[in-house]
Design an enzyme around this catalytic site. Structure first.
Site, PDB file in Angstrom:
ATOM      1  N   LYS A  96      24.831 -20.684  71.966  1.00 18.07           N
ATOM      2  CA  LYS A  96      26.150 -20.582  72.608  1.00 18.07           C
ATOM      3  C   LYS A  96      26.901 -21.915  72.531  1.00 18.07           C
ATOM      4  O   LYS A  96      28.099 -21.954  72.317  1.00 18.07           O
ATOM      5  CB  LYS A  96      26.021 -20.146  74.066  1.00 18.07           C
ATOM      6  CG  LYS A  96      27.386 -19.851  74.669  1.00 18.07           C
ATOM      7  CD  LYS A  96      27.286 -19.288  76.033  1.00 18.07           C
ATOM      8  CE  LYS A  96      27.139 -20.364  77.075  1.00 18.07           C
ATOM      9  NZ  LYS A  96      28.348 -21.215  77.196  1.00 18.07           N
TER      10      LYS A  96
ATOM     11  N   GLY B 153      20.013 -16.233  79.660  1.00 14.99           N
ATOM     12  CA  GLY B 153      20.125 -17.122  78.497  1.00 14.99           C
ATOM     13  C   GLY B 153      19.150 -18.289  78.639  1.00 14.99           C
ATOM     14  O   GLY B 153      18.345 -18.573  77.748  1.00 14.99           O
ATOM     15  N   HIS B 154      19.226 -18.961  79.810  1.00 15.81           N
ATOM     16  CA  HIS B 154      18.300 -20.074  80.062  1.00 15.81           C
ATOM     17  C   HIS B 154      16.849 -19.578  80.006  1.00 15.81           C
ATOM     18  O   HIS B 154      15.977 -20.239  79.431  1.00 15.81           O
ATOM     19  CB  HIS B 154      18.532 -20.662  81.454  1.00 15.81           C
ATOM     20  CG  HIS B 154      19.889 -21.230  81.696  1.00 15.81           C
ATOM     21  ND1 HIS B 154      20.790 -20.656  82.562  1.00 15.81           N
ATOM     22  CD2 HIS B 154      20.506 -22.331  81.200  1.00 15.81           C
ATOM     23  CE1 HIS B 154      21.897 -21.393  82.600  1.00 15.81           C
ATOM     24  NE2 HIS B 154      21.764 -22.407  81.778  1.00 15.81           N
TER      25      HIS B 154
ATOM     26  N   GLN C 110      29.335 -35.502  81.868  1.00 13.19           N
ATOM     27  CA  GLN C 110      29.879 -34.582  80.866  1.00 13.19           C
ATOM     28  C   GLN C 110      31.036 -33.745  81.396  1.00 13.19           C
ATOM     29  O   GLN C 110      31.518 -32.853  80.715  1.00 13.19           O
ATOM     30  CB  GLN C 110      28.776 -33.719  80.254  1.00 13.19           C
ATOM     31  CG  GLN C 110      28.164 -32.686  81.165  1.00 13.19           C
ATOM     32  CD  GLN C 110      26.982 -32.001  80.498  1.00 13.19           C
ATOM     33  OE1 GLN C 110      25.946 -32.606  80.279  1.00 13.19           O
ATOM     34  NE2 GLN C 110      27.136 -30.723  80.160  1.00 13.19           N
TER      35      GLN C 110
ATOM     36  N   MET D 117      21.621 -27.230  83.359  1.00  5.72           N
ATOM     37  CA  MET D 117      22.332 -27.689  84.551  1.00  5.72           C
ATOM     38  C   MET D 117      22.076 -26.706  85.697  1.00  5.72           C
ATOM     39  O   MET D 117      22.834 -26.666  86.671  1.00  5.72           O
ATOM     40  CB  MET D 117      23.828 -27.819  84.272  1.00  5.72           C
ATOM     41  CG  MET D 117      24.104 -28.873  83.199  1.00  5.72           C
ATOM     42  SD  MET D 117      25.742 -29.584  83.306  1.00  5.72           S
ATOM     43  CE  MET D 117      26.739 -28.155  83.037  1.00  5.72           C
TER      44      MET D 117
ATOM     45  N   ARG E 207      29.545 -20.104  84.017  1.00  2.00           N
ATOM     46  CA  ARG E 207      30.982 -20.080  84.346  1.00  2.00           C
ATOM     47  C   ARG E 207      31.542 -18.658  84.389  1.00  2.00           C
ATOM     48  O   ARG E 207      32.674 -18.482  84.852  1.00  2.00           O
ATOM     49  CB  ARG E 207      31.762 -20.943  83.346  1.00  2.00           C
ATOM     50  CG  ARG E 207      31.445 -22.434  83.526  1.00  2.00           C
ATOM     51  CD  ARG E 207      32.351 -23.326  82.715  1.00  2.00           C
ATOM     52  NE  ARG E 207      32.251 -24.721  83.134  1.00  2.00           N
ATOM     53  CZ  ARG E 207      31.555 -25.663  82.485  1.00  2.00           C
ATOM     54  NH1 ARG E 207      30.899 -25.358  81.380  1.00  2.00           N
ATOM     55  NH2 ARG E 207      31.512 -26.898  82.943  1.00  2.00           N
TER      56      ARG E 207
HETATM   57  P1  AMP Z   1      23.679 -25.255  80.610  1.00  2.64           P
HETATM   58  O1  AMP Z   1      22.872 -25.061  81.840  1.00  2.64           O
HETATM   59  O2  AMP Z   1      24.941 -24.466  80.573  1.00  2.64           O
HETATM   60  O3  AMP Z   1      23.862 -26.717  80.274  1.00  2.64           O
HETATM   61  O4  AMP Z   1      22.801 -24.666  79.412  1.00  2.64           O
HETATM   62  C1  AMP Z   1      21.501 -25.083  79.195  1.00  2.64           C
HETATM   63  C2  AMP Z   1      21.020 -24.518  77.890  1.00  2.64           C
HETATM   64  O5  AMP Z   1      21.067 -23.087  77.946  1.00  2.64           O
HETATM   65  C3  AMP Z   1      21.885 -24.941  76.687  1.00  2.64           C
HETATM   66  O6  AMP Z   1      21.041 -25.217  75.576  1.00  2.64           O
HETATM   67  C4  AMP Z   1      22.722 -23.710  76.443  1.00  2.64           C
HETATM   68  O7  AMP Z   1      23.159 -23.578  75.094  1.00  2.64           O
HETATM   69  C5  AMP Z   1      21.741 -22.610  76.796  1.00  2.64           C
HETATM   70  N1  AMP Z   1      22.451 -21.363  77.093  1.00  2.64           N
HETATM   71  C6  AMP Z   1      23.499 -21.200  77.930  1.00  2.64           C
HETATM   72  N2  AMP Z   1      23.947 -19.925  77.894  1.00  2.64           N
HETATM   73  C7  AMP Z   1      23.174 -19.268  77.005  1.00  2.64           C
HETATM   74  C8  AMP Z   1      23.127 -17.926  76.511  1.00  2.64           C
HETATM   75  N3  AMP Z   1      23.998 -16.999  76.922  1.00  2.64           N
HETATM   76  N4  AMP Z   1      22.182 -17.604  75.603  1.00  2.64           N
HETATM   77  C9  AMP Z   1      21.296 -18.548  75.169  1.00  2.64           C
HETATM   78  N5  AMP Z   1      21.275 -19.830  75.588  1.00  2.64           N
HETATM   79  C10 AMP Z   1      22.204 -20.190  76.492  1.00  2.64           C
END
Ligand code: AMP
Length: 280
Positions: free
Chosen positions: A151, A35-36, A60, A29, A189
């Site tokens: 996560k 992490g990403h 969502q 997103m 967040r």
């Molecule tokens: P989001 O943008 O929050 O929807 O996350 C996109 C992807 O990044 C999802 O597969 C999450 O699980 C992954 N993600 C988010 N935070 C982390 C993190 N701290 N470490 C590893 N992957 C992450």
């Protein structure tokens, strides 16, 4: 080698050039953090082409959730990806809401029981929104492998179930949680945390889950797999559960893998984290 494509039609034209190459997909997103980026690096290492989707999926978010406030930082996101100087082809796919959910869109992909517990219990409809958009991204991108972070472990298991049940022709990989130096799992967040007191509270999430994991590691029998009374979560916790890591059920035997999952509210900010204990 980096191309930004903002609509499905142009994306499909570009995608057709890659035929049956290995294509990795990293659904996000946006508001990218390390992490990403770790998911993107893994996909780049394993595939000929990597597609990073950036789409803030309205389906969502619940009516009182942070859809309007969710950080939108496309220019910085593109720069962060460029700064990694990837050698292979990278496509940043940024469709609009109207593109993914045009007027009249009226289909839902809904995985059953596993979607209704944990985060699903406090965020009704959340996982239907996730699976609907992820299914559509799988179809549009025709990716051969998709990368998800540990996560969001429940999300990963739900997508895994969708793939199995619908026989979708895609592999998925679970990537480790990237944390800051204090152990807080990186999350878009986290920037809602206002002051040091809130950050200290947020750190309790991982600290407690780790302590429970250490406690369980010292037990020999599954009958003892309970949260010890001195670590019992207080009312700020939405949930804290020890579950079978394969199917998120409560059925734990002496050799199944275990996951301890928690959701903690720090004032307006809702954070999730988990610890996996591999036993086979
Ligand atoms: P989001 O943008 O929050 O929807 O996350 C996109 C992807 O990044 C999802 O597969 C999450 O699980 C992954 N993600 C988010 N935070 C982390 C993190 N701290 N470490 C590893 N992957 C992450």
């Amino acid at each position: 080698m980096i191309e930004v494509i903002d609509n499905i039609q142009s994306f499909k034209q570009v995608r057709s050039q890659f035929g049956n190459m290995n294509v990795g997909l990293v659904p996000t997103m946006g508001n990218l953090h390390l992490g990403h980026l770790s998911l993107i690096e893994k996909s780049h290492a394993e595939n000929d082409v990597t597609i990073i989707s950036i789409f803030i999926n309205p389906k969502q978010f619940g009516p009182n959730e942070d859809f309007a406030d969710y950080p939108r930082t496309l220019e910085q996101d593109i720069k962060k990806i460029k700064d990694l100087s990837f050698k292979k082809k990278i496509i940043i796919f940024t469709p609009t809401t109207k593109d993914i959910f045009p007027d009249g869109f009226d289909t839902k992909i809904s995985v059953g029981e596993i979607s209704h517990k944990l985060c699903g219990a406090s965020r009704p409809g959340h996982f239907d929104g996730v699976t609907t958009v992820v299914y559509k991204l799988f179809k549009i991108t025709q990716a051969t492998c998709a990368y998800f972070g540990q996560k969001d472990y429940q999300q990963y298991k739900i997508i895994e179930k969708m793939i199995i049940d619908l026989e979708l022709p895609i592999k998925i990989k679970l990537c480790p949680i990237i944390r800051d130096q204090h152990g807080l799992a990186l999350s878009s967040r986290n920037q809602y945390l206002k002051d040091p007191a809130e950050i200290t509270q947020a750190l309790k999430l991982n600290e407690t889950l780790k302590k429970i994991a250490t406690h369980l590691n010292q037990r020999s029998s599954s009958f003892d797999f309970k949260i010890p009374s001195h670590l019992k979560p207080n009312e700020a916790w939405e949930y804290c559960e020890i579950l079978n890591a394969d199917n998120l059920s409560k059925e734990i035997d002496n050799n199944c893998n275990i996951v301890i999952l928690g959701a903690l509210r720090v004032n307006q900010t809702r954070l999730i984290d988990n610890q996996i204990i591999m036993r086979r």
